[in-house]
Design an enzyme around this catalytic site. Structure first.
Site, PDB file in Angstrom:
ATOM      1  CE  LYS A  53      -3.042  -2.080   3.256  1.00  0.00           C
ATOM      2  NZ  LYS A  53      -4.103  -2.127   4.247  1.00  0.00           N
ATOM      3  CD  GLN A  97      -2.835  -3.900   7.394  1.00  0.00           C
ATOM      4  OE1 GLN A  97      -2.937  -2.858   6.753  1.00  0.00           O
ATOM      5  NE2 GLN A  97      -3.411  -5.024   7.007  1.00  0.00           N
ATOM      6  CG  ASP A 120      -8.597   1.393   7.192  1.00  0.00           C
ATOM      7  OD1 ASP A 120      -8.625   0.949   6.038  1.00  0.00           O
ATOM      8  OD2 ASP A 120      -7.886   0.913   8.101  1.00  0.00           O
TER       9      ASP A 120
HETATM   10  N1  GUN Z   1      -6.483  -5.707   7.365  1.00  0.00           N
HETATM   11  C1  GUN Z   1      -7.153  -6.355   6.388  1.00  0.00           C
HETATM   12  N2  GUN Z   1      -7.887  -5.480   5.660  1.00  0.00           N
HETATM   13  C2  GUN Z   1      -7.680  -4.254   6.193  1.00  0.00           C
HETATM   14  C3  GUN Z   1      -8.151  -2.951   5.874  1.00  0.00           C
HETATM   15  O1  GUN Z   1      -8.933  -2.716   4.953  1.00  0.00           O
HETATM   16  N3  GUN Z   1      -7.690  -1.952   6.671  1.00  0.00           N
HETATM   17  C4  GUN Z   1      -6.840  -2.182   7.702  1.00  0.00           C
HETATM   18  N4  GUN Z   1      -6.462  -1.137   8.442  1.00  0.00           N
HETATM   19  N5  GUN Z   1      -6.389  -3.372   8.014  1.00  0.00           N
HETATM   20  C5  GUN Z   1      -6.798  -4.401   7.259  1.00  0.00           C
END
Ligand code: GUN
Length: 294
Positions: A53, A97, A120
Site C-alpha cells: 500500500k 493495519q 479506512d
Molecule cells: N487488514 C485487512 N484489511 C484491512 C483494511 O482494509 N484496513 C486495515 N487497516 N487493516 C486491514
C-alpha cells in the site's frame, strides 16, 4: 463456457490515474497528500500488505510512510502516536493495519483516529454515516472497492439478489448496507449469510451476485453458484503447500478453478478485490486532503 474475468488490476489502474490527477491539482496549490500507516508487531502478512500500500501511494504522488511499533506497545503509547498524527497538518490519512495484537482493544484504537483522517472508514462516526447514507463520511475500502468493480465491470445491481457470505466488520456488514442502499450501483436485495447459516448452498444458488468474505480457503465451490452469476472473492487465506518454497500458498474463499466454469463473471484472486481496496484507500486519502484543505 468460462466466466468473464473482472480484472481488478486494470480497474485499479484507472482509479489510480484519476487519483494521480487529483494529487497533481493539490500539489499545484502547495498541498501534498500525506498518508501514515501504523503497523503494530511483525505479522508477515501485515508487513506485506502495508509495504504494497505504501509503494502504491508513492506511485500516485502521496507522501506515505509507515510507523512500526513493537508487539508489546501499551495502549497509552499507541494512542499518543495517533494523537500526534491527528494533530499533524501534513498528515491527511491514517491507517492502522488490522489485526492488532490481542492485547490492544480494537474499538478504542480505531475510535481515536480523527474521523476526518479515517481513510479506512473504521471510525464509529464514519460507520454511522454509512448506515445513515450520509455521503460526507469515508467508506471502508474493501466494500467500496467491490462496488467499483461492479460499476466498472458493468454488472447490473438494481433488483438483483446479492448474497454475501461472511458478516465481518471490515467487509460483510458494511457491504450489505451499501448494496442495499437506494442508489445507482446498489438497490440490491441482500442476504447476509455466515458460518451458522443453514443450508447455505441453496441460498447462494439464488444469488445473482455472490460475495465470498468469510475467510475460509476455497470454501465456495461450483455447487454454490447459479449459472451466469457474478462471483466476487474477498478472501486471502494461507493454505499449507509443501510444494511451495514458502510452505504455503495464498488462496481465496472461492474455488476459482471449479467456479469459473459456471459463473458469468468472476474476480481472480490475487488480482481482483485486493488492488481495488488499495485504489479506494488512496482515493479516500486524496479526498481527506481536499476536504481538510478547503
Ligand atoms: N487488514 C485487512 N484489511 C484491512 C483494511 O482494509 N484496513 C486495515 N487497516 N487493516 C486491514
Amino acid at each position: 463456457m468460462s466466466a468473464r474475468i473482472l480484472d481488478g488490476e486494470a480497474f485499479a489502474a484507472r482509479t489510480h490515474r484519476e487519483t494521480a490527477g487529483r494529487v497533481e491539482q493539490l500539489k499545484s496549490r502547495g498541498i501534498t497528500p500525506g498518508l501514515v500507516f501504523i503497523r503494530v508487531g511483525e505479522d508477515p502478512a501485515s508487513r506485506a500488505y502495508v509495504s504494497r500500500k505504501e509503494k502504491r501511494a508513492q506511485e500516485v504522488g502521496i507522501a506515505s510512510r509507515t510507523l512500526v511499533l513493537p508487539e508489546t506497545t501499551p495502549l497509552a503509547a499507541l494512542l499518543k502516536e495517533i494523537d500526534a498524527l491527528n494533530a499533524d497538518p501534513k498528515v491527511h490519512g491514517i491507517l492502522i493495519q488490522a489485526p492488532l495484537p490481542s492485547t490492544l482493544p480494537n474499538d478504542v484504537v480505531y475510535a481515536r483516529v480523527s474521523p476526518a483522517k479515517d481513510v479506512d472508514g473504521f471510525h464509529p462516526l464514519n460507520f454511522g454515516k454509512l448506515l445513515l447514507g450520509d455521503p460526507s463520511g469515508f467508506l471502508p475500502c474493501t466494500p467500496a472497492g467491490i462496488l467499483e468493480i461492479l460499476r466498472l465491470g458493468e454488472i447490473p445491481t438494481a433488483g438483483q439478489h446479492a448474497v454475501i457470505v461472511g458478516r465481518g466488520q471490515i467487509v460483510g456488514r458494511p457491504l450489505a448496507l451499501l448494496l442495499a442502499r437506494k442508489a445507482p450501483g446498489a438497490d440490491c436485495t441482500v442476504t447476509l449469510a455466515h458460518s451458522r447459516t443453514v443450508n447455505l448452498p441453496s441460498l447462494t444458488r439464488q444469488a445473482d451476485i455472490l460475495i465470498g468474505a468469510l475467510g475460509r480457503p476455497l470454501f465456495l465451490k461450483k455447487d454454490h453458484v447459479k449459472p451466469g452469476a457474478t462471483v466476487i472473492d474477498v478472501g486471502v487465506n494461507r493454505l499449507t503447500d509443501p510444494a511451495n518454497p514458502r510452505g504455503y500458498r495464498l488462496v481465496g474463499d472461492v474455488d476459482f478453478d471449479s467456479v469459473k466454469s459456471v459463473a458469468g463473471s468472476i474476480t481472480p484472486n490475487p488480482g481482483g478485490v485486493g488492488p481495488m481496496t488499495i485504489a479506494l484507500l488512496l482515493s479516500n486519502t486524496v479526498r481527506a486532503a481536499e476536504d481538510l484543505s478547503r
